[in-house]
Design a protein around this motif. Structure first.
Motif, PDB file in Angstrom:
ATOM      1  N   ASN A  78       0.813  -1.214   0.000  1.00 42.02           N
ATOM      2  CA  ASN A  78       0.000   0.000   0.000  1.00 42.02           C
ATOM      3  C   ASN A  78       0.849   1.268   0.000  1.00 42.02           C
ATOM      4  OD1 ASN A  78      -2.345  -1.433  -0.004  1.00 42.02           O
ATOM      5  ND2 ASN A  78      -2.688  -1.316   2.186  1.00 42.02           N
TER       6      ASN A  78
ATOM      7  N   SER B 157      -1.624   6.506  -1.495  1.00 38.66           N
ATOM      8  CA  SER B 157      -0.960   7.444  -2.396  1.00 38.66           C
ATOM      9  C   SER B 157      -1.783   7.733  -3.647  1.00 38.66           C
ATOM     10  CB  SER B 157       0.415   6.899  -2.804  1.00 38.66           C
ATOM     11  OG  SER B 157       0.270   5.675  -3.503  1.00 38.66           O
ATOM     12  N   SER B 158      -2.899   6.997  -3.826  1.00 39.96           N
ATOM     13  CA  SER B 158      -3.733   7.205  -5.014  1.00 39.96           C
ATOM     14  C   SER B 158      -5.202   7.315  -4.606  1.00 39.96           C
ATOM     15  CB  SER B 158      -3.550   6.059  -5.999  1.00 39.96           C
ATOM     16  OG  SER B 158      -4.368   6.235  -7.135  1.00 39.96           O
ATOM     17  N   PRO B 159      -5.617   8.493  -4.106  1.00 35.10           N
ATOM     18  CA  PRO B 159      -7.005   8.650  -3.669  1.00 35.10           C
ATOM     19  C   PRO B 159      -8.017   8.519  -4.804  1.00 35.10           C
ATOM     20  CG  PRO B 159      -5.865  10.764  -3.686  1.00 35.10           C
ATOM     21  CD  PRO B 159      -4.830   9.713  -3.924  1.00 35.10           C
ATOM     22  N   VAL B 160      -7.591   8.772  -6.043  1.00 34.99           N
ATOM     23  CA  VAL B 160      -8.498   8.705  -7.179  1.00 34.99           C
ATOM     24  C   VAL B 160      -8.561   7.297  -7.761  1.00 34.99           C
ATOM     25  CG1 VAL B 160      -8.998   9.561  -9.493  1.00 34.99           C
ATOM     26  CG2 VAL B 160      -8.133  11.134  -7.737  1.00 34.99           C
ATOM     27  N   ASN B 161      -7.408   6.693  -7.988  1.00 36.17           N
ATOM     28  CA  ASN B 161      -7.335   5.391  -8.665  1.00 36.17           C
ATOM     29  C   ASN B 161      -7.067   4.224  -7.729  1.00 36.17           C
ATOM     30  OD1 ASN B 161      -7.628   6.631 -11.246  1.00 36.17           O
ATOM     31  ND2 ASN B 161      -5.477   7.244 -11.148  1.00 36.17           N
ATOM     32  N   GLY B 162      -6.921   4.498  -6.454  1.00 38.28           N
ATOM     33  CA  GLY B 162      -6.541   3.429  -5.528  1.00 38.28           C
ATOM     34  C   GLY B 162      -7.508   2.266  -5.500  1.00 38.28           C
TER      35      GLY B 162
ATOM     36  N   THR C 233       0.917  -1.613  -9.763  1.00 36.79           N
ATOM     37  CA  THR C 233       0.490  -2.730 -10.613  1.00 36.79           C
ATOM     38  C   THR C 233       1.634  -3.703 -10.866  1.00 36.79           C
ATOM     39  OG1 THR C 233      -1.200  -1.376 -11.691  1.00 36.79           O
ATOM     40  CG2 THR C 233      -0.467  -3.345 -12.856  1.00 36.79           C
TER      41      THR C 233
ATOM     42  N   PRO D 245       4.579   3.742  -4.632  1.00 35.35           N
ATOM     43  CA  PRO D 245       3.994   4.789  -5.481  1.00 35.35           C
ATOM     44  C   PRO D 245       2.932   4.201  -6.413  1.00 35.35           C
ATOM     45  CG  PRO D 245       6.381   4.972  -5.428  1.00 35.35           C
ATOM     46  CD  PRO D 245       6.037   3.679  -4.752  1.00 35.35           C
ATOM     47  N   GLU D 246       1.971   5.032  -6.782  1.00 35.34           N
ATOM     48  CA  GLU D 246       0.854   4.591  -7.619  1.00 35.34           C
ATOM     49  C   GLU D 246       1.327   3.960  -8.917  1.00 35.34           C
ATOM     50  OE1 GLU D 246      -2.861   6.556 -10.166  1.00 35.34           O
ATOM     51  OE2 GLU D 246      -1.912   7.694  -8.560  1.00 35.34           O
ATOM     52  N   LYS D 247       2.294   4.568  -9.574  1.00 36.28           N
ATOM     53  CA  LYS D 247       2.751   4.080 -10.877  1.00 36.28           C
ATOM     54  C   LYS D 247       3.476   2.751 -10.784  1.00 36.28           C
ATOM     55  CE  LYS D 247       7.029   6.818 -10.829  1.00 36.28           C
ATOM     56  NZ  LYS D 247       7.815   7.846 -11.542  1.00 36.28           N
TER      57      LYS D 247
ATOM     58  N   LEU E 288      -7.135   0.171  -8.668  1.00 40.41           N
ATOM     59  CA  LEU E 288      -5.865  -0.567  -8.664  1.00 40.41           C
ATOM     60  C   LEU E 288      -5.979  -1.814  -7.790  1.00 40.41           C
ATOM     61  CD1 LEU E 288      -3.308   2.392  -8.420  1.00 40.41           C
ATOM     62  CD2 LEU E 288      -3.679   0.878 -10.382  1.00 40.41           C
TER      63      LEU E 288
END
Length: 453
Positions: free
Chosen positions: A62, A103-108, A70, A65-67, A111
């Motif tokens: 968790n 770290s990814s409130p939009v895409n978390g 995956t 980093p978002e990138k 993901l």
């Protein structure tokens, strides 16, 4: 998730390159446990120990980093699938993936869902482990009210059950989970549908199972949802389920209330409230909602019982216990609810019923239907007699007209002298000189005598 169950379906592949030791060490760096993993990674006999440590630390995914999430999650999944018994590690791994990365409130959320569905797709279609992974996905979807994501896959559930060879208990668990996901997202009708599916998994011949705490709890939940639903107006589907029928023994007051909404009227509901004062409030029901539904159902019963298909405003007002000026409003509401179809006549102060939905269809309703069919049959027979009589009259009239025409034609022919004379009394010059006469021969001249004088 997988589109469905096919015999030759192959799990989705992850493109990961490297030896187990190399990949395990790389994963350990992501999870900040490289010092624990590196000494063990080169020893193939300790692979399961390495995986146990990695999975235990997988919650740290968790924080990546978002990138990179995956790639890191795919690597973790690939390593777990190399275990002799992946099912030992999958529950903990799914639990780690079920927490969206901060770290990814939009895409978390997406993901995390992608990671969970990747695990599901990598498992052979007929592997029962898929059931556990799918259950984890359902819990994730419930927590984020994502029933819309689940809907396209619901049609595959029966085939998956067959592939996984799941028993009634496991099927019931999953149906309840689906009902919960739907309820959390505000899809009340879908929630109720899958709740009924769960109830039907109980053995109808097993009294002990029907009387279990789980069966009673689910049955009461279904009854409560049906009563409070603004769209659920018919209750025979619910009453046909053995677990719900068993409420007559375990929860008779609930069973009585269900019977009232299934086939009785407003007056019966008010009697129930008087007999069981406080029950509605204690059980978390809404009396205003129930009163409204009961009035709509009473209107439907009134329409079904009216043989003339005409209901006076006064009769509606009395049955629904409302002011006369509110009759038209309630009539419109019951039509919108789909319980009746008809037409208001303000001039006659009556509602003309065109179609009505029967709340129950038992012996009495069959008898009423038989009476109406016999009446219609008699009406049609009389109409057929009238039609046949008119057809006979029409044929007789036509025959008379033909005969009259023939007589006129024959009379005309006989008046023409059998057809021998020149043109119907006309001479050559075309003049008509009156009746036709035969020419006389000229008389011989003679002398007159005195006697004749």
């Amino acid at each position: 998730m997988a589109a469905g169950s096919t015999q030759n379906a192959q799990p989705q592949l992850l493109f990961v390159d490297g030896t187990f030791a190399e990949l395990a060490t790389e994963m350990a760096e992501y999870l900040n446990v490289v010092d624990e993993i590196k000494p063990l990674a080169e020893d193939d006999s300790k692979r399961d120990e390495v995986l146990t440590k990695l999975v235990r630390a997988s919650a740290a995914l968790n924080s990546v980093p978002e990138k990179e999430f995956t790639a890191a999650s795919n690597l973790m999944i690939h390593l777990v699938m190399q275990a002799e018994e992946p099912k030992r590690h999958l529950p903990a791994l799914c639990q780690a993936f079920a927490k969206p990365i901060p770290s990814s409130p939009v895409n978390g959320v997406n993901l995390s869902l992608n990671a969970l569905t990747t695990v599901f797709n990598l498992i052979e279609p007929k592997n029962p482990i898929r059931f556990n992974v799918f259950s984890a996905i359902l819990k994730f979807l419930k927590s984020h009210a994502m029933f819309d994501v689940l809907q396209p896959y619901l049609k595959h559930i029966p085939a998956w059950f067959e592939d996984w060879n799941t028993g009634d208990e496991f099927q019931r668990t999953m149906y309840v989970d689906i009902a919960d996901v739907a309820a959390e997202a505000g899809h009340a009708e879908d929630s109720f549908e899958y709740l009924l599916k769960a109830l039907r998994t109980f053995d109808a011949d097993d009294k002990e199972e029907l009387g279990s705490e789980e069966a009673q709890e689910l049955s009461l939940r279904a009854v409560k949802e049906a009563l409070l639903s603004p769209t659920h107006l018919l209750f025979n589907d619910l009453r046909s389920i053995p677990g719900v029928q068993n409420l007559n023994e375990t929860h008779p007051v609930w069973a009585q209330l269900l019977d009232i909404f299934a086939e009785q009227d407003l007056e019966d509901y008010k009697d129930f409230n008087d007999e069981h004062e406080g029950f509605i409030e204690q059980e978390g029901l809404d009396d205003d909602k129930l009163l409204r539904k009961m009035r709509l159902l009473t209107f439907a019963s009134l329409g079904a019982q009216t043989t003339s298909r005409r209901i006076e405003y006064g009769a509606v007002a009395r049955a629904l216990q409302i002011p006369s000026e509110d009759v038209e409003m309630w009539t419109i509401d019951v039509i919108r609810a789909g319980l009746v179809e008809g037409k208001l006549s303000q001039q006659d102060q009556a509602f003309l019923v065109h179609k009505v939905t029967y709340r129950v269809f038992g012996t009495r309703q069959w008898q009423e239907l038989a009476t109406r069919l016999n009446s219609w049959r008699g009406t049609l027979a009389n109409l057929l007699d009238v039609v046949r009589k008119e057809e006979g009259n029409a044929r007789a009239q036509k025959e008379r007209e033909m005969q009259e025409l023939e007589r006129k034609v024959q009379g005309l022919d006989s008046g023409n002298g059998g057809g021998g004379g020149g043109g119907g009394g006309r001479q050559r010059g075309g003049r008509r000189d009156g009746p036709h006469r035969e020419p006389k021969e000229p008389r011989e001249p003679r002398l007159r005598t005195e006697d004749e004088d």
